[in-house]
Design a protein around this motif. Structure first.
Motif, mmCIF file in Angstrom:
data_model
loop_
_atom_site.group_PDB
_atom_site.id
_atom_site.type_symbol
_atom_site.label_atom_id
_atom_site.label_comp_id
_atom_site.label_asym_id
_atom_site.label_seq_id
_atom_site.Cartn_x
_atom_site.Cartn_y
_atom_site.Cartn_z
ATOM 1 N N UNK A 41 0.755 -1.279 -0.030
ATOM 2 C CA UNK A 41 0.115 -0.070 -0.026
ATOM 3 C C UNK A 41 0.777 1.214 -0.017
ATOM 4 N N UNK A 42 2.011 1.262 0.976
ATOM 5 C CA UNK A 42 2.813 2.480 1.019
ATOM 6 C C UNK A 42 3.587 2.766 -0.670
ATOM 7 N N UNK A 43 4.160 1.533 -1.021
ATOM 8 C CA UNK A 43 4.587 1.529 -2.632
ATOM 9 C C UNK A 43 3.568 2.355 -3.582
ATOM 10 N N UNK A 46 2.970 5.975 -2.852
ATOM 11 C CA UNK A 46 4.352 6.842 -3.402
ATOM 12 C C UNK A 46 4.159 6.685 -4.824
ATOM 13 N N UNK A 47 4.215 5.645 -5.404
ATOM 14 C CA UNK A 47 3.964 5.870 -6.926
ATOM 15 C C UNK A 47 3.063 6.651 -7.737
ATOM 16 N N UNK A 48 1.700 6.668 -6.891
ATOM 17 C CA UNK A 48 0.808 7.919 -7.063
ATOM 18 C C UNK A 48 0.923 9.232 -6.958
ATOM 19 N N UNK A 52 1.689 11.938 -10.094
ATOM 20 C CA UNK A 52 0.774 13.224 -9.869
ATOM 21 C C UNK A 52 1.710 14.676 -9.853
ATOM 22 N N UNK A 53 2.859 14.596 -9.181
ATOM 23 C CA UNK A 53 4.136 15.511 -9.373
ATOM 24 C C UNK A 53 4.505 15.522 -11.005
ATOM 25 N N UNK A 54 4.550 14.654 -11.463
ATOM 26 C CA UNK A 54 4.835 14.504 -13.080
ATOM 27 C C UNK A 54 3.983 15.079 -13.988
#
Length: 141
Positions: A41-43, A46-48, A52-54
């Motif tokens: 869930x943490x991974x 973080x990917x999400x 979003x930042x990209x």
């Protein structure tokens, strides 16, 4: 053969249960499983956030490029200098302020804001005679 294996396994299981190891093993396996699921869930989170930042960075860059192109188009069509223009796009809006740097060169400041409220600024110099951008720089803010 299968029956012998099942009998041995059930005897071992009963012996471990009598000694109190089965509860500990089940708790250990459960704890490891829950820990693994939380790690996944943490991974995923973080990917999400990274994606979003990209996407936000891409929006900001596209706003600046669109603003630069429209400002250059405005300069070539109108031929005027020292004005302020605002352009609205699907990703957000860009305000360009044109300053007369010299007879051949214009200094243009772009201030962009995305739909989410993120702001970015850039300055570029445009040579009117050559019809080229000579310098480009971004100031994040």
């Amino acid at each position: 053969m299968e029956k012998v294996r099942n009998v041995l396994f059930s005897r071992l299981q009963m012996r471990l249960n009598e000694l109190g190891y089965m509860t500990a093993m089940v708790m250990l396996i459960s704890t490891l499983s829950v820990g693994f699921i939380l790690h996944l869930c943490t991974i995923t989170q973080n990917e999400r956030e990274f994606l979003n930042r990209e996407e936000e960075q891409d929006r900001k860059e596209s706003l600046l490029v669109l603003g630069m192109k429209d400002t250059i188009s405005y300069i070539t069509k109108s031929g005027s200098a020292a004005t302020e223009q605002t352009y609205t796009y699907e990703e957000g809006s860009v305000t360009s302020v044109i300053y007369l740097q010299s007879t051949d060169e214009l200094k243009i400041k772009l201030n962009a804001a995305t739909q989410t409220g993120t702001r970015i600024a850039a300055t570029f110099y445009y040579n009117v005679v050559k019809g080229k951008v000579t310098k480009w720089g971004e100031e994040l803010g």
